[in-house]
Scaffold this motif. Structure first.
Motif, short mmCIF file in Angstrom:
data_model
loop_
_atom_site.label_atom_id
_atom_site.label_comp_id
_atom_site.label_asym_id
_atom_site.label_seq_id
_atom_site.Cartn_x
_atom_site.Cartn_y
_atom_site.Cartn_z
N PHE A 196 -56.44 -24.31 45.75
CA PHE A 196 -55.03 -24.46 46.13
C PHE A 196 -54.88 -24.50 47.64
O PHE A 196 -54.17 -25.36 48.18
CB PHE A 196 -54.19 -23.32 45.53
CG PHE A 196 -52.73 -23.45 45.86
CD1 PHE A 196 -51.97 -24.47 45.32
CD2 PHE A 196 -52.10 -22.55 46.71
CE1 PHE A 196 -50.62 -24.61 45.63
CE2 PHE A 196 -50.76 -22.68 47.03
CZ PHE A 196 -50.01 -23.71 46.48
N ARG A 197 -55.55 -23.60 48.33
CA ARG A 197 -55.46 -23.58 49.80
C ARG A 197 -55.93 -24.91 50.39
O ARG A 197 -55.38 -25.39 51.38
CB ARG A 197 -56.29 -22.41 50.34
CG ARG A 197 -56.23 -22.28 51.86
CD ARG A 197 -56.92 -21.01 52.34
NE ARG A 197 -58.31 -20.94 51.94
CZ ARG A 197 -59.31 -21.60 52.54
NH1 ARG A 197 -59.04 -22.40 53.56
NH2 ARG A 197 -60.56 -21.45 52.13
N PRO A 209 -51.04 -15.91 40.39
CA PRO A 209 -50.27 -17.01 39.83
C PRO A 209 -50.96 -17.68 38.65
O PRO A 209 -52.17 -17.53 38.44
CB PRO A 209 -50.19 -17.99 41.00
CG PRO A 209 -51.50 -17.80 41.69
CD PRO A 209 -51.78 -16.32 41.60
N ARG A 230 -44.17 -26.25 43.91
CA ARG A 230 -45.42 -25.57 44.28
C ARG A 230 -45.25 -24.07 44.52
O ARG A 230 -46.22 -23.32 44.49
CB ARG A 230 -45.99 -26.18 45.56
CG ARG A 230 -46.56 -27.56 45.44
CD ARG A 230 -46.86 -28.13 46.83
NE ARG A 230 -47.73 -27.27 47.63
CZ ARG A 230 -49.03 -27.47 47.79
NH1 ARG A 230 -49.61 -28.50 47.19
NH2 ARG A 230 -49.76 -26.66 48.55
N GLU A 231 -44.04 -23.63 44.77
CA GLU A 231 -43.81 -22.26 45.23
C GLU A 231 -44.46 -21.20 44.33
O GLU A 231 -45.15 -20.29 44.83
CB GLU A 231 -42.31 -22.01 45.38
CG GLU A 231 -41.92 -20.60 45.78
CD GLU A 231 -42.36 -20.22 47.19
OE1 GLU A 231 -42.45 -19.02 47.46
OE2 GLU A 231 -42.61 -21.13 48.00
N TRP A 281 -54.30 -26.61 40.22
CA TRP A 281 -55.40 -26.36 41.15
C TRP A 281 -56.30 -25.30 40.53
O TRP A 281 -55.83 -24.23 40.14
CB TRP A 281 -54.89 -25.85 42.49
CG TRP A 281 -53.93 -26.76 43.19
CD1 TRP A 281 -54.22 -27.63 44.21
CD2 TRP A 281 -52.52 -26.87 42.96
NE1 TRP A 281 -53.08 -28.28 44.62
CE2 TRP A 281 -52.02 -27.83 43.87
CE3 TRP A 281 -51.63 -26.27 42.06
CZ2 TRP A 281 -50.67 -28.20 43.90
CZ3 TRP A 281 -50.29 -26.62 42.10
CH2 TRP A 281 -49.83 -27.59 43.01
N ASP A 298 -55.81 -27.72 48.77
CA ASP A 298 -55.04 -28.76 48.05
C ASP A 298 -55.94 -29.71 47.27
O ASP A 298 -55.73 -30.92 47.24
CB ASP A 298 -54.13 -29.54 49.00
CG ASP A 298 -52.93 -30.13 48.26
OD1 ASP A 298 -52.58 -29.62 47.17
OD2 ASP A 298 -52.34 -31.11 48.75
N ARG A 317 -47.04 -21.21 42.66
CA ARG A 317 -48.50 -21.19 42.79
C ARG A 317 -48.94 -20.36 43.99
O ARG A 317 -50.11 -19.95 44.09
CB ARG A 317 -49.03 -22.63 42.88
CG ARG A 317 -50.55 -22.77 42.85
CD ARG A 317 -51.14 -22.30 41.52
NE ARG A 317 -52.56 -22.58 41.42
CZ ARG A 317 -53.53 -21.84 41.93
NH1 ARG A 317 -53.23 -20.74 42.63
NH2 ARG A 317 -54.81 -22.16 41.76
N THR A 318 -48.01 -20.06 44.90
CA THR A 318 -48.32 -19.24 46.07
C THR A 318 -48.16 -17.74 45.79
O THR A 318 -48.54 -16.92 46.62
CB THR A 318 -47.41 -19.59 47.26
OG1 THR A 318 -46.06 -19.17 46.99
CG2 THR A 318 -47.41 -21.08 47.55
N TRP A 319 -47.58 -17.38 44.66
CA TRP A 319 -47.30 -15.99 44.37
C TRP A 319 -48.56 -15.21 43.99
O TRP A 319 -49.59 -15.80 43.69
CB TRP A 319 -46.25 -15.88 43.26
CG TRP A 319 -44.91 -16.46 43.64
CD1 TRP A 319 -44.48 -16.77 44.90
CD2 TRP A 319 -43.86 -16.83 42.76
NE1 TRP A 319 -43.21 -17.30 44.84
CE2 TRP A 319 -42.80 -17.34 43.55
CE3 TRP A 319 -43.68 -16.78 41.38
CZ2 TRP A 319 -41.60 -17.80 43.01
CZ3 TRP A 319 -42.49 -17.22 40.82
CH2 TRP A 319 -41.46 -17.73 41.64
N ASP A 320 -48.45 -13.91 43.96
CA ASP A 320 -49.56 -13.04 43.61
C ASP A 320 -49.93 -13.22 42.15
O ASP A 320 -49.06 -13.25 41.28
CB ASP A 320 -49.16 -11.57 43.88
CG ASP A 320 -50.32 -10.63 43.68
OD1 ASP A 320 -51.43 -10.93 44.18
OD2 ASP A 320 -50.13 -9.58 43.03
N HIS A 368 -43.14 -13.67 36.93
CA HIS A 368 -43.05 -14.95 37.64
C HIS A 368 -42.03 -15.86 36.97
O HIS A 368 -41.22 -16.50 37.67
CB HIS A 368 -44.41 -15.64 37.66
CG HIS A 368 -45.40 -15.02 38.60
ND1 HIS A 368 -46.53 -15.68 39.02
CD2 HIS A 368 -45.43 -13.81 39.20
CE1 HIS A 368 -47.22 -14.91 39.85
NE2 HIS A 368 -46.57 -13.76 39.96
#
Length: 260
Positions: A213-214, A249, A241-242, A206, A216, A244-247, A22
């Motif tokens: 996270f979903r 994270p 924020r990007e 989060w 917020d 935090r969306t990864w696998d 990451h």
């Protein structure tokens, strides 16, 4: 002719061993010049400095097994490296500072504190008082100072998803913690994000639980502080924020500041 802005970021990676791919991806995408990492959770012998050097970053670091750990990555070589708070005995690797170009960078992984009134909470407040005394001296010696990191304190109600829960009696938002942060800022430090954004509801952390996270349900506890001498140079600041969306994270997103 205008010079290229310097982008400086802070990211609690919550295990560099797990999150190295990451970090590599984000360094390539975002292209920061200086990055402070927290919670690397690696002994120094296992720090991936060679892998980061392939991306053009030099590394200085102070780590320990399983817990804590801090590092500063920079495109230019770092000098005058300081590990730990001078005069404050602490075996936990939570602090590293270095001079990069004309900037002094202090990277903090502030104590969590567990619960208001707990022994770890008292330790957090002692730790922050020691940081205050040190930064007072750092600012005198290095007027162009950036203090960044995971502060484990949300500065005010705008920085929490639910102020009725995250209130003056709750860890990370208690009155004493916020007063300690305000005391640091009173030395002549400015929350770079707030220099450019007044709105609330923008977070950097989060919880992994409750689909936080979903939904917020976050807090802004990752901060970049700039000194009086750098305030006019602060051309932008934000949170990315990007990642935090990864696998798999980190639970934190990078916070960044740009100096013109």
């Amino acid at each position: 002719m205008t010079s290229t802005p310097t982008k400086i970021a802070s990211w609690n990676v919550n295990s560099l061993n797990v999150r190295l791919p990451h970090l590599q991806q984000w360094l390539g995408d975002a292209g920061p010049d200086i990055v402070g990492l927290q919670e690397t959770k690696l002994e120094d012998a296992r720090f991936p400095d060679a892998a980061l050097a392939e991306l053009g970053y030099r590394s200085v670091f102070a780590g320990q097994k399983t817990y804590n750990g801090v590092a500063i990555l920079s495109r230019m070589p770092a000098a005058d490296v300081q590990v730990g708070i001078p005069g404050f005995h602490d075996e936990q690797k939570r602090v590293i500072a270095a001079t990069v170009g004309d900037l002094r960078v202090v990277n903090l992984y502030v104590v969590n504190g567990q619960d208001v009134g707990a022994e770890k909470y008292a330790y957090k407040l002692r730790w922050l008082e020691a940081v205050h005394g040190w930064l007072e001296n750092e600012l005198r010696a290095h007027p162009r100072l950036v203090v960044l990191g995971d502060f484990n304190i949300a500065p005010d109600e705008r920085d929490v998803h639910d102020p009725s829960v995250w209130n003056e009696h709750h860890i990370l938002t208690s009155t004493a913690e916020r007063e300690a942060l305000a005391k640091l800022c009173s030395l002549g430090l400015h929350d770079a994000y707030r220099l450019h954004h007044d709105e609330g509801g923008v977070f950097s952390w989060w919880d992994y639980r409750q689909a936080a996270f979903r939904r917020d349900m976050g807090l802004r506890i990752d901060l970049t502080l700039v000194s009086d001498a750098l305030r006019e140079r602060c051309s932008g600041a934000g949170i990315d924020r990007e990642p935090r969306t990864w696998d798999r994270p980190s639970d934190h997103a990078p916070a960044w500041v740009e100096l013109g």
